[in-house]
Design an enzyme around this catalytic site. Structure first.
Site, PDB file in Angstrom:
ATOM      1  N   GLU A   1      -9.753  -1.907   5.522  1.00 48.38           N
ATOM      2  CA  GLU A   1     -10.315  -1.573   6.826  1.00 48.38           C
ATOM      3  C   GLU A   1     -11.599  -2.374   7.088  1.00 48.38           C
ATOM      4  O   GLU A   1     -12.297  -2.749   6.134  1.00 48.38           O
ATOM      5  CB  GLU A   1     -10.667  -0.080   6.864  1.00 48.38           C
ATOM      6  CG  GLU A   1      -9.477   0.857   6.646  1.00 48.38           C
ATOM      7  CD  GLU A   1      -8.671   1.096   7.926  1.00 48.38           C
ATOM      8  OE1 GLU A   1      -8.669   0.228   8.822  1.00 48.38           O
ATOM      9  OE2 GLU A   1      -8.043   2.161   8.015  1.00 48.38           O
TER      10      GLU A   1
ATOM     11  N   ASP B   1       0.819  -1.213   0.000  1.00 50.15           N
ATOM     12  CA  ASP B   1       0.000   0.000   0.000  1.00 50.15           C
ATOM     13  C   ASP B   1       0.855   1.267   0.000  1.00 50.15           C
ATOM     14  O   ASP B   1       2.070   1.218   0.173  1.00 50.15           O
ATOM     15  CB  ASP B   1      -0.957  -0.009   1.204  1.00 50.15           C
ATOM     16  CG  ASP B   1      -0.266  -0.424   2.511  1.00 50.15           C
ATOM     17  OD1 ASP B   1       0.964  -0.416   2.569  1.00 50.15           O
ATOM     18  OD2 ASP B   1      -0.983  -0.754   3.470  1.00 50.15           O
TER      19      ASP B   1
ATOM     20  N   ASN C   1      -7.143  -2.688  14.596  1.00 53.08           N
ATOM     21  CA  ASN C   1      -8.566  -2.919  14.304  1.00 53.08           C
ATOM     22  C   ASN C   1      -8.765  -4.106  13.365  1.00 53.08           C
ATOM     23  O   ASN C   1      -9.870  -4.347  12.886  1.00 53.08           O
ATOM     24  CB  ASN C   1      -9.208  -1.659  13.700  1.00 53.08           C
ATOM     25  CG  ASN C   1      -8.613  -1.281  12.335  1.00 53.08           C
ATOM     26  OD1 ASN C   1      -7.698  -1.927  11.846  1.00 53.08           O
ATOM     27  ND2 ASN C   1      -9.143  -0.230  11.726  1.00 53.08           N
TER      28      ASN C   1
ATOM     29  N   HIS D   1      -7.189  -4.554  10.382  1.00 51.56           N
ATOM     30  CA  HIS D   1      -6.971  -4.328   8.951  1.00 51.56           C
ATOM     31  C   HIS D   1      -5.692  -5.017   8.486  1.00 51.56           C
ATOM     32  O   HIS D   1      -4.757  -5.205   9.264  1.00 51.56           O
ATOM     33  CB  HIS D   1      -6.983  -2.839   8.584  1.00 51.56           C
ATOM     34  CG  HIS D   1      -5.780  -2.024   8.968  1.00 51.56           C
ATOM     35  ND1 HIS D   1      -5.875  -0.766   9.519  1.00 51.56           N
ATOM     36  CD2 HIS D   1      -4.450  -2.264   8.849  1.00 51.56           C
ATOM     37  CE1 HIS D   1      -4.668  -0.292   9.715  1.00 51.56           C
ATOM     38  NE2 HIS D   1      -3.777  -1.160   9.334  1.00 51.56           N
TER      39      HIS D   1
HETATM   40  C1  GLP Z   1      -0.391   0.353   8.548  1.00 48.53           C
HETATM   41  C2  GLP Z   1      -0.110  -0.481   7.295  1.00 48.53           C
HETATM   42  C3  GLP Z   1      -0.297  -1.943   7.551  1.00 48.53           C
HETATM   43  C4  GLP Z   1       0.392  -2.348   8.823  1.00 48.53           C
HETATM   44  C5  GLP Z   1      -0.238  -1.619   9.992  1.00 48.53           C
HETATM   45  C6  GLP Z   1       0.375  -1.988  11.338  1.00 48.53           C
HETATM   46  O1  GLP Z   1      -1.658   0.864   8.632  1.00 48.53           O
HETATM   47  N1  GLP Z   1      -0.904  -0.101   6.175  1.00 48.53           N
HETATM   48  O2  GLP Z   1       0.215  -2.672   6.429  1.00 48.53           O
HETATM   49  O3  GLP Z   1       0.277  -3.726   9.021  1.00 48.53           O
HETATM   50  O4  GLP Z   1      -0.083  -0.242   9.775  1.00 48.53           O
HETATM   51  O5  GLP Z   1       1.536  -1.259  11.572  1.00 48.53           O
HETATM   52  P1  GLP Z   1       2.556  -1.520  12.753  1.00 48.53           P
HETATM   53  O6  GLP Z   1       3.400  -2.671  12.316  1.00 48.53           O
HETATM   54  O7  GLP Z   1       3.359  -0.259  12.835  1.00 48.53           O
HETATM   55  O8  GLP Z   1       1.760  -1.787  13.960  1.00 48.53           O
END
Ligand code: GLP
Length: 224
Positions: free
Chosen positions: A125, A49, A118, A120
């Site tokens: 989402e 993404d 959450n 995702h």
């Molecule tokens: C973002 C990314 C996700 C990722 C998530 C968790 O929103 N789009 O791909 O898995 O955050 O991030 P973290 O690893 O910093 O908790």
């Protein structure tokens, strides 16, 4: 598991994630490259993404994140690294092209994933319906809040992103989801202990995949 794919395939295709969680894995890949244990010259990568509206040179962009945490430190050729372009005018048409490009490369051999608190994955989402293909998405308040730690203020967090869809992700041949820290404990318990899939917990669809591995630290596994 990433190394196994890279050494066993002629033209390995790896799917990569951003966020804090995969940084340890990326440091390890860089170390293995420096120890001459791993060669990335044949590797193609696709990222999950990108924030919509952020220039790749912006320090908060996922392209910048990938360059600075991984690509700049290994012998992958930059033309073989793909991160969705957050500046396109026609994100949905672009999303279809992104998915086609993955298919033209023979599909993703291993997809690395983190998880939002959450539930995702990438930026898919929780919602009544989930999209299959790469598309433009509105970020939820919870995600904007969680990701604001990387920005000067919450107001600076983009409100939209281009993300691989659920179909794009589930087409990967092998999927590895990593989670660490107490803030992921509740969602991991929901994901693992419930015998259910739900669009309200996008990561639950991963349980339909034949080759799905979850890697947790003890804090994220607290309720299991
Ligand atoms: C973002 C990314 C996700 C990722 C998530 C968790 O929103 N789009 O791909 O898995 O955050 O991030 P973290 O690893 O910093 O908790």
């Amino acid at each position: 598991m990433i190394e196994e794919v890279i050494v066993s395939k002629q033209n390995p295709v790896i799917g990569l994630a951003t966020g804090s969680t995969p940084i340890g894995a990326y440091n390890e890949l860089v170390d293995r490259y420096k120890r001459k244990q791993l060669d990335f010259s044949k590797v193609t990568s696709f990222n999950l993404d990108e924030y919509y509206g952020l220039d790749p040179s912006n320090h908060q962009s996922y392209r910048y994140f990938m360059d600075s945490n991984l690509f700049n430190h290994i012998n992958i050729s930059k033309e073989k690294t793909h991160v969705p372009n957050g500046l396109v005018n026609n994100p949905n048409g672009y999303g279809r092209e992104y998915d086609e490009l993955i298919e033209e490369h023979g599909g993703i051999d291993i997809q690395l994933l983190g998880i939002g608190r959450n539930g995702h994955i990438a930026f898919n989402e929780p919602a009544d319906e989930l999209r299959l293909s790469t598309h433009l998405v509105d970020l939820t308040e919870d995600t904007i809040e969680a990701n604001s730690r990387f920005f000067e203020s919450k107001e600076e967090v983009p409100t939209k992103a281009i993300t691989m869809g659920m179909g794009t992700i589930l087409k990967a041949k092998k999927i590895v989801l990593m989670a660490e820290g107490e803030q992921k404990a509740k969602i991991m318990a929901d994901l693992i202990s419930k015998d259910q899939i739900s669009t309200k917990l996008p990561a639950s669809f991963l349980r339909l995949h034949r080759d799905f591995t979850i890697v947790l630290d003890s804090k994220a596994a607290k309720y299991l």
